[in-house]
Design a protein around this motif. Structure first.
Motif, PDB file in Angstrom:
ATOM      1  N   ALA A 380       0.828  -1.204   0.000  1.00  0.00           N
ATOM      2  CA  ALA A 380       0.000   0.000   0.000  1.00  0.00           C
ATOM      3  C   ALA A 380       0.866   1.260   0.000  1.00  0.00           C
ATOM      4  CB  ALA A 380      -0.919  -0.009   1.218  1.00  0.00           C
ATOM      5  N   ARG A 381       1.916   1.279   0.822  1.00  0.00           N
ATOM      6  CA  ARG A 381       2.776   2.466   0.835  1.00  0.00           C
ATOM      7  C   ARG A 381       3.565   2.593  -0.461  1.00  0.00           C
ATOM      8  NH1 ARG A 381       6.216   4.472   6.024  1.00  0.00           N
ATOM      9  NH2 ARG A 381       4.068   4.570   6.808  1.00  0.00           N
ATOM     10  N   GLN A 382       3.997   1.478  -1.018  1.00  0.00           N
ATOM     11  CA  GLN A 382       4.670   1.530  -2.320  1.00  0.00           C
ATOM     12  C   GLN A 382       3.762   2.169  -3.368  1.00  0.00           C
ATOM     13  OE1 GLN A 382       5.158  -2.286  -4.152  1.00  0.00           O
ATOM     14  NE2 GLN A 382       5.828  -1.413  -6.087  1.00  0.00           N
ATOM     15  N   GLU A 383       2.502   1.754  -3.409  1.00  0.00           N
ATOM     16  CA  GLU A 383       1.580   2.317  -4.387  1.00  0.00           C
ATOM     17  C   GLU A 383       1.351   3.808  -4.150  1.00  0.00           C
ATOM     18  OE1 GLU A 383      -2.006   0.045  -4.503  1.00  0.00           O
ATOM     19  OE2 GLU A 383      -1.029  -1.718  -5.369  1.00  0.00           O
ATOM     20  N   LEU A 384       1.295   4.215  -2.893  1.00  0.00           N
ATOM     21  CA  LEU A 384       1.132   5.628  -2.573  1.00  0.00           C
ATOM     22  C   LEU A 384       2.337   6.443  -3.047  1.00  0.00           C
ATOM     23  CD1 LEU A 384      -0.551   7.794  -0.886  1.00  0.00           C
ATOM     24  CD2 LEU A 384       1.091   7.309   0.945  1.00  0.00           C
ATOM     25  N   LEU A 385       3.541   5.909  -2.835  1.00  0.00           N
ATOM     26  CA  LEU A 385       4.757   6.664  -3.132  1.00  0.00           C
ATOM     27  C   LEU A 385       5.144   6.649  -4.602  1.00  0.00           C
ATOM     28  CD1 LEU A 385       7.095   5.774  -0.127  1.00  0.00           C
ATOM     29  CD2 LEU A 385       5.865   7.898  -0.534  1.00  0.00           C
ATOM     30  N   THR A 386       4.683   5.665  -5.371  1.00  0.00           N
ATOM     31  CA  THR A 386       5.141   5.551  -6.761  1.00  0.00           C
ATOM     32  C   THR A 386       4.866   6.807  -7.588  1.00  0.00           C
ATOM     33  OG1 THR A 386       5.061   3.128  -6.799  1.00  0.00           O
ATOM     34  CG2 THR A 386       4.885   4.256  -8.913  1.00  0.00           C
ATOM     35  N   PRO A 387       3.654   7.375  -7.600  1.00  0.00           N
ATOM     36  CA  PRO A 387       3.479   8.596  -8.387  1.00  0.00           C
ATOM     37  C   PRO A 387       4.312   9.767  -7.872  1.00  0.00           C
ATOM     38  CG  PRO A 387       1.502   8.126  -7.086  1.00  0.00           C
ATOM     39  CD  PRO A 387       2.382   6.921  -6.996  1.00  0.00           C
ATOM     40  N   ILE A 388       4.576   9.815  -6.566  1.00  0.00           N
ATOM     41  CA  ILE A 388       5.425  10.873  -6.011  1.00  0.00           C
ATOM     42  C   ILE A 388       6.866  10.664  -6.447  1.00  0.00           C
ATOM     43  CG2 ILE A 388       6.225  11.968  -3.886  1.00  0.00           C
ATOM     44  CD1 ILE A 388       3.608  10.922  -2.573  1.00  0.00           C
ATOM     45  N   ALA A 389       7.336   9.420  -6.353  1.00  0.00           N
ATOM     46  CA  ALA A 389       8.702   9.117  -6.768  1.00  0.00           C
ATOM     47  C   ALA A 389       8.918   9.470  -8.231  1.00  0.00           C
ATOM     48  CB  ALA A 389       9.017   7.640  -6.530  1.00  0.00           C
ATOM     49  N   LYS A 390       7.939   9.148  -9.079  1.00  0.00           N
ATOM     50  CA  LYS A 390       8.074   9.439 -10.495  1.00  0.00           C
ATOM     51  C   LYS A 390       8.016  10.933 -10.763  1.00  0.00           C
ATOM     52  CE  LYS A 390       6.886  10.116 -14.914  1.00  0.00           C
ATOM     53  NZ  LYS A 390       6.380  11.322 -15.555  1.00  0.00           N
ATOM     54  N   ALA A 391       6.953  11.584 -10.301  1.00  0.00           N
ATOM     55  CA  ALA A 391       6.707  12.971 -10.691  1.00  0.00           C
ATOM     56  C   ALA A 391       7.617  13.951  -9.964  1.00  0.00           C
ATOM     57  CB  ALA A 391       5.239  13.327 -10.445  1.00  0.00           C
ATOM     58  N   TRP A 392       7.699  13.837  -8.653  1.00  0.00           N
ATOM     59  CA  TRP A 392       8.509  14.802  -7.900  1.00  0.00           C
ATOM     60  C   TRP A 392       9.983  14.688  -8.271  1.00  0.00           C
ATOM     61  CZ3 TRP A 392      12.191  15.350  -3.929  1.00  0.00           C
ATOM     62  CH2 TRP A 392      12.186  16.581  -3.260  1.00  0.00           C
ATOM     63  N   SER A 393      10.447  13.460  -8.468  1.00  0.00           N
ATOM     64  CA  SER A 393      11.869  13.268  -8.790  1.00  0.00           C
ATOM     65  C   SER A 393      12.204  13.777 -10.188  1.00  0.00           C
ATOM     66  CB  SER A 393      12.238  11.791  -8.658  1.00  0.00           C
ATOM     67  OG  SER A 393      12.022  11.332  -7.342  1.00  0.00           O
ATOM     68  N   THR A 394      11.301  13.601 -11.147  1.00  0.00           N
ATOM     69  CA  THR A 394      11.595  14.122 -12.488  1.00  0.00           C
ATOM     70  C   THR A 394      11.472  15.635 -12.524  1.00  0.00           C
ATOM     71  OG1 THR A 394       9.305  13.636 -13.163  1.00  0.00           O
ATOM     72  CG2 THR A 394      10.995  12.006 -13.715  1.00  0.00           C
ATOM     73  N   ASP A 395      10.569  16.202 -11.719  1.00  0.00           N
ATOM     74  CA  ASP A 395      10.543  17.664 -11.596  1.00  0.00           C
ATOM     75  C   ASP A 395      11.850  18.168 -10.992  1.00  0.00           C
ATOM     76  OD1 ASP A 395       8.054  18.001 -12.718  1.00  0.00           O
ATOM     77  OD2 ASP A 395       6.983  18.084 -10.806  1.00  0.00           O
ATOM     78  N   VAL A 396      12.376  17.450 -10.012  1.00  0.00           N
ATOM     79  CA  VAL A 396      13.680  17.799  -9.443  1.00  0.00           C
ATOM     80  C   VAL A 396      14.763  17.709 -10.519  1.00  0.00           C
ATOM     81  CG1 VAL A 396      15.499  16.954  -7.884  1.00  0.00           C
ATOM     82  CG2 VAL A 396      13.165  17.263  -7.040  1.00  0.00           C
ATOM     83  N   GLY A 397      14.669  16.681 -11.372  1.00  0.00           N
ATOM     84  CA  GLY A 397      15.652  16.559 -12.447  1.00  0.00           C
ATOM     85  C   GLY A 397      15.680  17.782 -13.335  1.00  0.00           C
ATOM     86  N   VAL A 398      14.514  18.270 -13.734  1.00  0.00           N
ATOM     87  CA  VAL A 398      14.442  19.463 -14.583  1.00  0.00           C
ATOM     88  C   VAL A 398      14.932  20.693 -13.825  1.00  0.00           C
ATOM     89  CG1 VAL A 398      12.885  21.009 -15.843  1.00  0.00           C
ATOM     90  CG2 VAL A 398      12.577  18.530 -15.993  1.00  0.00           C
ATOM     91  N   GLU A 399      14.489  20.849 -12.579  1.00  0.00           N
ATOM     92  CA  GLU A 399      14.878  22.025 -11.798  1.00  0.00           C
ATOM     93  C   GLU A 399      16.384  22.072 -11.569  1.00  0.00           C
ATOM     94  OE1 GLU A 399      14.173  24.046  -7.378  1.00  0.00           O
ATOM     95  OE2 GLU A 399      13.147  22.171  -7.909  1.00  0.00           O
ATOM     96  N   VAL A 400      16.967  20.944 -11.168  1.00  0.00           N
ATOM     97  CA  VAL A 400      18.401  20.916 -10.894  1.00  0.00           C
ATOM     98  C   VAL A 400      19.205  21.130 -12.174  1.00  0.00           C
ATOM     99  CG1 VAL A 400      20.304  19.428 -10.143  1.00  0.00           C
ATOM    100  CG2 VAL A 400      18.205  19.561  -8.791  1.00  0.00           C
ATOM    101  N   ALA A 401      18.759  20.530 -13.278  1.00  0.00           N
ATOM    102  CA  ALA A 401      19.459  20.755 -14.542  1.00  0.00           C
ATOM    103  C   ALA A 401      19.374  22.217 -14.966  1.00  0.00           C
ATOM    104  CB  ALA A 401      18.884  19.856 -15.629  1.00  0.00           C
TER     105      ALA A 401
END
Length: 582
Positions: A380-401
């Motif tokens: 259940a926690r994995q399913e909750l975190l998956t969209p956050i891991a995908k979206a927030w981390s890729t937004d961080v990728g763009v911001e940091v770049a």
């Protein structure tokens, strides 16, 4: 443009995410020395083999001629070395030729792959997703003849979803599958945006294709999943004739030029059903969910690459006086705003890395925890975190770049420095595998609704306890206070969404995901600071100021995001496109 695989950072983040406990309870044959050896070997391979191809791959790209694709120079040899050294088989099941290592370790290795050469990493990343789909839903024939070769990396895999008229709306896809009278099918249609859809780096390419039978129900209920290989796979495993599919062209993209993004044509291609008829979307989501976490790690990797280059440039470029004394002109690293920028880049990378690794550890626990209740809780926690891991981390990728380009100043806007490539490459991450807006809708809708919000409530309770621990320490008190405020903001936003479902919650979904990512990122950095506390190692000591900086620069804004979440949709409904156009 040199790159150093961040092995030490990754090993530390893995342990804080619970990987050590996971290994102890669920992988008795794996020890800490082996984990370290795998990470160090991956670091050597990515640094020595993949990173040097990143710039040339961007400049020269993949080539298309006569309906065939040739990989960028050096990529085919690098891929074969990648497969031969076993990097493709880390977490796959031993019964299919895999090494049976934790999924979290695979993610850690792939972060280094993506950081070294994001365009390269997309090929084995999609193969990993195909492996997961066939492991769960493949026929015995597919598991015997195809799956082991995907696991070994001898063959590669793709996902074929998107069509010109059907982007995220898969109900609109028209590719059709016709029974061939011999238990198989023939595929007819066009797919676009197929990553590594064709190349010369492997002997065969296994396309997992969504299509519908002529008499299938309309919409997503009539979609089935099929396996169509570039070359026929005979009953003895040998390769037969070429199949009726090819790459009609490759796209000219903003970035990832060495990754051939293909328009694929299916003209009577022989195919096999994967799983059950009309259950293709559910089966494909196995691939998509696996790829979503991998794309999150991809965001971390490209951010790491951009950060390393910006940090090196800031130490080499001299200008003005140091804020802390010393020689003049001073490295621009000695200017407060430049150092703040670099530390914020580093803090967000560590936060995103920790979220992704936490999700990976949960994926392992969901399979292997000793009792059913623990497995269900982890799932259940994995399913909750998956969209956050995908979206927030890729937004961080763009911001940091983007910040990496900024640290370079005008030189960052010049292609020769390489900073611009990282920014161009990073921009696809928020679009891949369901745009970040779709991830936000998934989080604010289905994932938040699990057990009427109880899964998020449990996470918030755990984060609040960490905030208390931090607040009790003099050196981390402010970070604890900010985290506590962030948790309360997340709880308030969660309650509002649960009580205002439908259009209002959809309107607030994206700021909600950002709020969740910001707060969970602060939780990750707080745990890292606690783990590093007491060490006299300067590298470990740096975890404390990183957590404090993040608290002041990011967590301080969390309460303000509640207003964005709860604003509702009335103003959105009131303004037409014509009114915006003027």
């Amino acid at each position: 443009m040199t790159f150093r695989a961040p092995v030490r950072d990754i090993a530390f983040a893995l342990n804080v995410a619970g990987h050590g406990d996971l290994v102890e309870t669920s992988f008795p044959d794996l020890d800490a020395d082996t984990v370290t050896a795998v990470l160090e070997a991956a670091g050597a391979f990515t640094t020595g083999v993949l990173a040097p191809l990143n710039w040339t791959g961007d400049q020269e790209g993949a080539r298309h001629a006569d309906n065939k694709v040739t990989a960028a120079p050096g990529f085919a040899d690098a891929y074969r070395a990648f497969a031969q050294q076993g990097w493709n088989s880390l977490a796959a099941e031993p019964e299919h030729g895999g090494q049976g290592l934790p999924k979290a370790m695979e993610l850690a290795v792939f972060e280094m792959v993506h950081a070294a050469n994001m365009a390269f990493g997309l090929c084995p990343m999609l193969t990993q997703a195909a492996i997961e789909a066939l492991t769960l839903h493949g026929t015995e024939r597919q598991k015997r003849l195809v799956l082991p070769r995907l696991v070994s990396g001898e063959w590669t895999g793709t996902m074929n979803l998107t069509e010109p008229q059907a982007g995220s709306d898969l109900a609109a896809l028209t590719t059709r599958a016709e029974p061939d009278g011999n238990g198989g099918y023939r595929l007819y249609g066009q797919k676009i945006f197929i990553t590594w859809g064709d190349h010369d780096a492997a002997d065969n390419i296994c396309h997992l294709v969504l299509a519908r039978l002529p008499n299938a129900p309309p919409g997503v209920k009539g979609i089935s999943l099929f396996l169509a290989t570039k070359r026929a796979v005979l009953d003895d495993g040998a390769l037969g004739e070429a199949n009726g599919l090819w790459a009609a062209s490759i796209e000219h993209k903003l970035g990832i030029h060495a990754s051939p993004t293909c328009v694929m044509m299916f003209e009577g291609a022989k195919a096999e059903l994967v799983g059950e008829l009309n259950q293709g979307l559910a089966h494909m989501f196995v691939m998509m969910n696996a790829a979503r976490l991998q794309v999150g790690v991809e965001g971390v990797g490209i951010a790491e690459r951009a950060f390393q280059q910006a940090l090196a440039y800031a130490q080499d470029r001299t200008q003005g006086k140091s804020a802390w004394g010393g020689a003049s002109p001073a490295p621009i690293y000695d200017h407060p705003d430049v150092r703040r920028t670099l530390m914020l880049m580093k803090a967000k990378i560590e936060a995103a890395r920790g979220i992704c690794f936490m999700t990976g550890v949960l994926a392992d626990q969901a399979r292997l925890a000793p009792d059913p209740a623990a497995r269900a809780s982890a799932k259940a926690r994995q399913e909750l975190l998956t969209p956050i891991a995908k979206a927030w981390s890729t937004d961080v990728g763009v911001e940091v770049a983007s910040l990496g380009v900024q640290v370079h100043g005008g030189m960052g806007f010049i292609e020769e420095t390489g900073a611009a490539q990282h920014y161009r490459d990073a921009r696809i991450g928020p679009i891949y595998e369901g745009t970040n807006g779709i991830q936000a809708l998934d989080l604010a809708g289905r994932k938040l609704g699990m057990a009427e919000g109880a899964v998020m409530d449990a996470l918030c309770a755990e984060m609040a306890m960490t905030a208390e621990t931090l607040a009790a320490r003099q050196d981390l008190a402010e970070a604890g206070q900010r985290l506590a405020e962030g948790v309360r903001a997340l709880e308030a936003a969660t309650d509002w969404l649960l009580n205002n479902r439908g259009t209002p919650s959809a309107a607030g979904a994206t700021p909600y995901l950002k709020l969740a990512g910001d707060v969970i990122g602060g939780f990750v950095l707080g745990r890292q600071a606690l783990a590093a506390s007491g060490s006299d190692d300067p590298w470990m000591q740096a975890r404390l100021p990183l957590a404090r900086l993040y608290a002041g620069q990011v967590l301080a804004g969390a309460p303000g995001l509640v207003a964005a979440v709860t604003q509702g949709a009335a103003d959105l409904e009131a303004v037409s496109a014509a009114a915006l156009a003027g």
